[in-house]
Design a protein around this motif. Structure first.
Motif, PDB file in Angstrom:
ATOM      1  N   TYR A  84       0.723  -1.250  -0.042  1.00 48.49           N
ATOM      2  CA  TYR A  84       0.009   0.023  -0.149  1.00 48.49           C
ATOM      3  C   TYR A  84       0.873   1.290   0.052  1.00 48.49           C
ATOM      4  O   TYR A  84       0.261   2.569  -0.623  1.00 48.49           O
ATOM      5  CB  TYR A  84      -0.928   0.111   1.096  1.00 48.49           C
ATOM      6  CG  TYR A  84      -2.215  -0.807   0.883  1.00 48.49           C
ATOM      7  CD1 TYR A  84      -3.546  -0.350   0.467  1.00 48.49           C
ATOM      8  CD2 TYR A  84      -2.033  -2.224   1.359  1.00 48.49           C
ATOM      9  CE1 TYR A  84      -4.395  -1.064   0.473  1.00 48.49           C
ATOM     10  CE2 TYR A  84      -3.035  -3.115   1.261  1.00 48.49           C
ATOM     11  CZ  TYR A  84      -4.266  -2.534   0.479  1.00 48.49           C
ATOM     12  OH  TYR A  84      -5.331  -3.296   0.366  1.00 48.49           O
ATOM     13  N   SER A  85       2.121   1.140   0.497  1.00 49.84           N
ATOM     14  CA  SER A  85       2.882   2.320   0.463  1.00 49.84           C
ATOM     15  C   SER A  85       3.618   2.750  -0.799  1.00 49.84           C
ATOM     16  O   SER A  85       3.707   3.916  -1.250  1.00 49.84           O
ATOM     17  CB  SER A  85       3.898   2.185   1.349  1.00 49.84           C
ATOM     18  OG  SER A  85       4.935   1.122   1.232  1.00 49.84           O
ATOM     19  N   THR A  86       3.840   1.605  -1.547  1.00 52.11           N
ATOM     20  CA  THR A  86       4.615   1.883  -2.728  1.00 52.11           C
ATOM     21  C   THR A  86       3.501   1.616  -3.915  1.00 52.11           C
ATOM     22  O   THR A  86       3.725   2.215  -5.126  1.00 52.11           O
ATOM     23  CB  THR A  86       5.740   0.910  -3.157  1.00 52.11           C
ATOM     24  OG1 THR A  86       5.112  -0.378  -3.257  1.00 52.11           O
ATOM     25  CG2 THR A  86       6.921   1.082  -1.989  1.00 52.11           C
ATOM     26  N   LYS A  87       2.463   1.044  -3.787  1.00 52.87           N
ATOM     27  CA  LYS A  87       1.288   0.855  -4.844  1.00 52.87           C
ATOM     28  C   LYS A  87       1.755   0.170  -5.915  1.00 52.87           C
ATOM     29  O   LYS A  87       1.428   0.280  -7.002  1.00 52.87           O
ATOM     30  CB  LYS A  87       0.925   2.150  -5.421  1.00 52.87           C
ATOM     31  CG  LYS A  87       0.410   3.462  -4.444  1.00 52.87           C
ATOM     32  CD  LYS A  87      -0.359   2.931  -3.436  1.00 52.87           C
ATOM     33  CE  LYS A  87      -1.124   4.032  -2.552  1.00 52.87           C
ATOM     34  NZ  LYS A  87      -1.665   3.898  -1.462  1.00 52.87           N
ATOM     35  N   LYS A  88       2.680  -0.830  -5.411  1.00 46.53           N
ATOM     36  CA  LYS A  88       3.131  -1.867  -6.079  1.00 46.53           C
ATOM     37  C   LYS A  88       2.992  -3.335  -5.664  1.00 46.53           C
ATOM     38  O   LYS A  88       2.884  -3.431  -4.361  1.00 46.53           O
ATOM     39  CB  LYS A  88       4.733  -1.735  -6.686  1.00 46.53           C
ATOM     40  CG  LYS A  88       4.972  -0.382  -7.358  1.00 46.53           C
ATOM     41  CD  LYS A  88       6.421  -0.142  -7.670  1.00 46.53           C
ATOM     42  CE  LYS A  88       6.725   0.953  -8.402  1.00 46.53           C
ATOM     43  NZ  LYS A  88       8.096   1.203  -8.687  1.00 46.53           N
ATOM     44  N   TYR A  89       3.199  -4.280  -6.577  1.00 58.03           N
ATOM     45  CA  TYR A  89       3.262  -5.734  -5.811  1.00 58.03           C
ATOM     46  C   TYR A  89       4.631  -6.172  -5.525  1.00 58.03           C
ATOM     47  O   TYR A  89       5.768  -5.868  -6.231  1.00 58.03           O
ATOM     48  CB  TYR A  89       2.742  -6.651  -6.949  1.00 58.03           C
ATOM     49  CG  TYR A  89       1.138  -6.547  -7.168  1.00 58.03           C
ATOM     50  CD1 TYR A  89       0.184  -7.033  -6.413  1.00 58.03           C
ATOM     51  CD2 TYR A  89       0.687  -5.610  -8.238  1.00 58.03           C
ATOM     52  CE1 TYR A  89      -1.136  -6.630  -6.521  1.00 58.03           C
ATOM     53  CE2 TYR A  89      -0.618  -5.358  -8.584  1.00 58.03           C
ATOM     54  CZ  TYR A  89      -1.486  -6.425  -7.664  1.00 58.03           C
ATOM     55  OH  TYR A  89      -2.962  -5.767  -7.889  1.00 58.03           O
ATOM     56  N   LYS A  90       4.949  -6.974  -4.535  1.00 61.68           N
ATOM     57  CA  LYS A  90       6.107  -7.274  -4.008  1.00 61.68           C
ATOM     58  C   LYS A  90       6.606  -8.503  -4.800  1.00 61.68           C
ATOM     59  O   LYS A  90       7.870  -8.941  -4.892  1.00 61.68           O
ATOM     60  CB  LYS A  90       6.190  -7.678  -2.792  1.00 61.68           C
ATOM     61  CG  LYS A  90       5.824  -6.666  -1.854  1.00 61.68           C
ATOM     62  CD  LYS A  90       5.784  -6.899  -0.087  1.00 61.68           C
ATOM     63  CE  LYS A  90       5.707  -5.831   0.686  1.00 61.68           C
ATOM     64  NZ  LYS A  90       5.469  -6.302   2.026  1.00 61.68           N
TER      65      LYS A  90
END
Length: 218
Positions: A84-90
């Motif tokens: 949620y902080s980077t708006k990306k998938y890990k």
């Protein structure tokens, strides 16, 4: 949850996971037999092998009906763990197994399978651990049911599956990835099936190896 209910839940969970993995093993075997019978050769490519396994066997309606898997569906290259902080998938895992009756109740209720090629050499053995097993252990890939599967595609015909598996375990020991072995099963000299428990997180990893060397281009 009472002790009796917990035992029942764990028994049902293990049966659920076994059902998925038995189907996965069967589809691996069917893929090898069908492509060998038709004399079709495939590129030595992990993504191609995974895609064929998913689209032509795991998701194929006749296979799903025959093996009572109509409540399951399989997705390739599943995006994992939204940040949620980077708006990306890990991460991105190879195969996502969705149980329709459960998934629509809770979106996290799915099962993951990560695929890697194995040729008997250290580079791919290490990738099996570093870019596969460790992603589950560190939480980059999720394990909702506390079980996950590593599937190794054996792409060289002269590899002893058990000996190579031991090399993988030796490497895990070398990097201090502690685990306890629960069972070893060899099926049809094609798939070696092992379950390991990473005790710090109570995470069960199932290791499976499918010999696809006879349908791979030299």
């Amino acid at each position: 949850m009472s002790k009796v209910n917990l035992v029942h839940y764990n028994t049902m969970r293990k049966a659920f996971i076994n059902h998925i993995n038995q189907y996965l093993m069967q589809c691996c075997k069917d893929m090898c037999e069908e492509y060998k019978r038709e004399n079709h050769k495939l590129s030595n490519d992990e993504n191609m092998l995974r895609n064929i396994l998913v689209e032509e066997f795991l998701n194929e309606d006749n296979h799903r009906n025959k093996h009572e898997m109509t409540d399951f569906r399989f997705e390739s290259e599943s995006q994992e763990n939204y940040d949620y902080s980077t708006k990306k998938y890990k991460g991105r895992c190879d195969i996502k197994v969705i149980y329709n009756k459960d998934y629509f109740k809770k979106k996290e209720g799915y099962y993951l399978v990560e695929c890697k090629r194995i040729d008997g050499k250290n580079k791919l053995n290490k990738q099996f651990v570093d870019e596969g097993v460790l992603r589950f252990v560190t939480g980059k890939y999720s394990s909702y049911y506390r079980y996950s599967t590593m599937l190794g595609f054996i792409v060289k015909h002269d590899i002893n599956i058990y000996d190579n598996y031991q090399k993988i375990i030796d490497y895990q020991d070398e990097i201090h990835l502690d685990s306890l072995q629960e069972e070893n099963v060899v099926n049809d000299n094609m798939i070696f099936h092992s379950t390991r428990l990473f005790s710090s997180q109570q995470l069960h990893m199932i290791y499976m190896f499918c010999n696809v060397s006879q349908i791979i281009e030299n």
